[in-house]
Design a protein around this motif. Structure first.
Motif, PDB file in Angstrom:
ATOM      1  N   ASP A  49      -4.900   1.008   1.801  1.00  0.00           N
ATOM      2  CA  ASP A  49      -4.189  -0.276   1.843  1.00  0.00           C
ATOM      3  C   ASP A  49      -2.675  -0.155   1.945  1.00  0.00           C
ATOM      4  N   GLY A  50      -2.195   0.855   2.606  1.00  0.00           N
ATOM      5  CA  GLY A  50      -0.747   0.959   2.784  1.00  0.00           C
ATOM      6  C   GLY A  50      -0.329   2.400   3.006  1.00  0.00           C
ATOM      7  N   GLU A  51       0.911   2.577   3.420  1.00  0.00           N
ATOM      8  CA  GLU A  51       1.414   3.895   3.826  1.00  0.00           C
ATOM      9  C   GLU A  51       1.258   4.951   2.745  1.00  0.00           C
ATOM     10  N   ASN A 110      -0.894   5.145   0.199  1.00  0.00           N
ATOM     11  CA  ASN A 110      -2.296   5.526   0.015  1.00  0.00           C
ATOM     12  C   ASN A 110      -2.886   6.158   1.268  1.00  0.00           C
ATOM     13  N   TRP A 111      -2.457   5.731   2.445  1.00  0.00           N
ATOM     14  CA  TRP A 111      -2.921   6.386   3.670  1.00  0.00           C
ATOM     15  C   TRP A 111      -2.533   7.864   3.632  1.00  0.00           C
ATOM     16  N   ARG A 166      -7.483   4.061   8.982  1.00  0.00           N
ATOM     17  CA  ARG A 166      -7.083   3.381  10.210  1.00  0.00           C
ATOM     18  C   ARG A 166      -7.832   3.992  11.388  1.00  0.00           C
TER      19      ARG A 166
END
Length: 195
Positions: free
Chosen positions: A150-152, A154-155, A102
């Motif tokens: 692609d999402g919390e 994995n972030w 991000r």
């Protein structure tokens, strides 16, 4: 052979619940869970990871959002690594900071470098036995994800700090030394006749 305090009770200098005379890790930082020998459990796990992979990957070092300020809940994890690295003064370590995908790549690269520098500063300040020349610091930003961005979940995997050994020959020698120590001694067969 135990040292005792004024009341005659065995001493526990580091307050980990294991008396000094039986404490194999007498300078355990406060707040770490220890085994029966007084050594931090996380430190033992991190050393195993270091010997097996040549690196330590920390995904539970947290910072202020969009900043390089380490949050206090991360201190015990960093303390386990610091206490371990004190025992390995011959290692050359790269501290690498990584972000999720991000934000802009340039901002993430800058942030990851600042976070890696914060980790280095924390360790050098708290563990004065460590030397600045043992470490190099690098910010990778979002360039080396270990999971899709692609999402919390994995972030969170991609936001990490890694301690990568640069002189792996030192680890290889230690692994070989430990392997030799584990081998049972080969005693000669008993030649006494049996009745």
């Amino acid at each position: 052979g135990a040292t005792v305090d004024a009341k005659g009770c065995p001493s526990d200098s580091d307050g980990d619940g294991v008396f000094n005379h039986g404490d194999d890790c007498p300078d355990t930082p406060k707040g770490l869970v220890v085994d029966s020998r007084g050594c931090p459990v996380e430190m033992i796990e991190r050393e195993t990871e270091l010997l097996d992979t040549g690196m330590i990957r920390l995904q539970n070092v947290n910072f202020e959002t969009a900043k390089a300020d380490i949050l206090p809940e991360s201190f015990p994890t960093l303390d386990a690594v610091g206490a371990l690295l004190v025992k390995w003064p011959q290692l050359a370590i790269e501290i690498g900071g990584h972000t999720d995908g991000r934000g802009s790549a340039a901002a993430n690269q800058k942030l990851s470098l600042a976070r890696a520098k914060s980790v280095e500063a924390y360790l050098l300040t708290k563990y004065t036995e460590l030397k600045d020349e043992q470490f190099t610091v690098k910010g990778y930003g979002e360039a080396k994800p270990i999971a899709p961005n692609d999402g919390e979940v994995n972030w969170a995997k991609n936001r990490r700090v890694e301690f990568v050994v640069q002189n792996k020959d030192v680890l290889k020698k230690e692994v070989e030394r430990r392997r030799m120590m584990e081998k049972p001694s080969e005693a000669p067969a008993d030649s006494t006749p049996q009745n």
